[in-house]
Design a protein around this motif. Sequence first.
Motif, PDB file in Angstrom:
ATOM      1  N   ALA A   1      -1.757 -42.562 -33.992  1.00  0.00           N
ATOM      2  CA  ALA A   1      -0.838 -42.423 -35.122  1.00  0.00           C
ATOM      3  C   ALA A   1      -1.603 -42.195 -36.426  1.00  0.00           C
ATOM      4  N   LEU A   2      -2.688 -42.925 -36.639  1.00  0.00           N
ATOM      5  CA  LEU A   2      -3.458 -42.764 -37.869  1.00  0.00           C
ATOM      6  C   LEU A   2      -4.231 -41.455 -37.878  1.00  0.00           C
ATOM      7  N   GLY A   3      -4.900 -41.149 -36.788  1.00  0.00           N
ATOM      8  CA  GLY A   3      -5.694 -39.924 -36.727  1.00  0.00           C
ATOM      9  C   GLY A   3      -4.845 -38.678 -36.745  1.00  0.00           C
TER      10      GLY A   3
ATOM     11  N   ALA B   1     -12.365 -34.421 -33.592  1.00  0.00           N
ATOM     12  CA  ALA B   1     -11.700 -33.284 -34.227  1.00  0.00           C
ATOM     13  C   ALA B   1     -11.320 -33.617 -35.666  1.00  0.00           C
ATOM     14  N   VAL B   2     -10.868 -34.836 -35.921  1.00  0.00           N
ATOM     15  CA  VAL B   2     -10.561 -35.268 -37.294  1.00  0.00           C
ATOM     16  C   VAL B   2     -11.824 -35.190 -38.154  1.00  0.00           C
ATOM     17  N   LEU B   3     -12.940 -35.646 -37.595  1.00  0.00           N
ATOM     18  CA  LEU B   3     -14.204 -35.584 -38.321  1.00  0.00           C
ATOM     19  C   LEU B   3     -14.601 -34.136 -38.597  1.00  0.00           C
TER      20      LEU B   3
ATOM     21  N   ALA C   1      -1.052 -28.658 -43.294  1.00  0.00           N
ATOM     22  CA  ALA C   1      -0.852 -30.023 -42.832  1.00  0.00           C
ATOM     23  C   ALA C   1      -0.068 -30.052 -41.526  1.00  0.00           C
ATOM     24  N   ALA C   2       0.953 -29.212 -41.435  1.00  0.00           N
ATOM     25  CA  ALA C   2       1.746 -29.158 -40.197  1.00  0.00           C
ATOM     26  C   ALA C   2       0.917 -28.614 -39.044  1.00  0.00           C
ATOM     27  N   LEU C   3       0.193 -27.535 -39.292  1.00  0.00           N
ATOM     28  CA  LEU C   3      -0.652 -26.957 -38.254  1.00  0.00           C
ATOM     29  C   LEU C   3      -1.746 -27.934 -37.832  1.00  0.00           C
ATOM     30  N   GLY C   4      -2.324 -28.619 -38.789  1.00  0.00           N
ATOM     31  CA  GLY C   4      -3.366 -29.595 -38.476  1.00  0.00           C
ATOM     32  C   GLY C   4      -2.846 -30.776 -37.688  1.00  0.00           C
ATOM     33  N   THR C   5      -1.676 -31.274 -38.043  1.00  0.00           N
ATOM     34  CA  THR C   5      -1.088 -32.405 -37.322  1.00  0.00           C
ATOM     35  C   THR C   5      -0.772 -32.030 -35.883  1.00  0.00           C
ATOM     36  N   VAL C   6      -0.134 -30.900 -35.706  1.00  0.00           N
ATOM     37  CA  VAL C   6       0.186 -30.436 -34.354  1.00  0.00           C
ATOM     38  C   VAL C   6      -1.097 -30.093 -33.598  1.00  0.00           C
TER      39      VAL C   6
END
Length: 131
Positions: free
Chosen positions: A21-23, A69-71, A100-105
Amino acid sequence: MSVPDWLRTVVAVAVYWTAIALGGSVLLADPTSPLVAVPVVGGGAIVAHAARTDRLVEIGYAVGTMWLAVLAVSVGTGVVDLVAAPEGEIAPLAGYPGAAALGTVGLFAVLVVAYAAFVRRSVRRSASDPG
């Protein structure tokens, strides 16, 4: 004193779900965005599947992969900020709704693909294990 298996499972599920959830929502500027449902609900579903099928090790590796991937996204945007606008600052990646949407998905997709790959690898190893 040993810890019961059910307690280990509950703690692992809570930790993995929180990490997902956080990442998964780290790129969202607004924490109340409907896109938060992708990592929260989707992460809950994947962690529940892992707990039911006794694949907590595999989901752990997948969560680690998602955080890599977040890093990578964080370092990449920092480099772009440094190279693209050396005199000024560009808006954070989360400031662009599409990004932001593309990154979250995308981060959630990394989690799903990594989980599937680790499960497949685990199944292959157990099938080839003669013991």
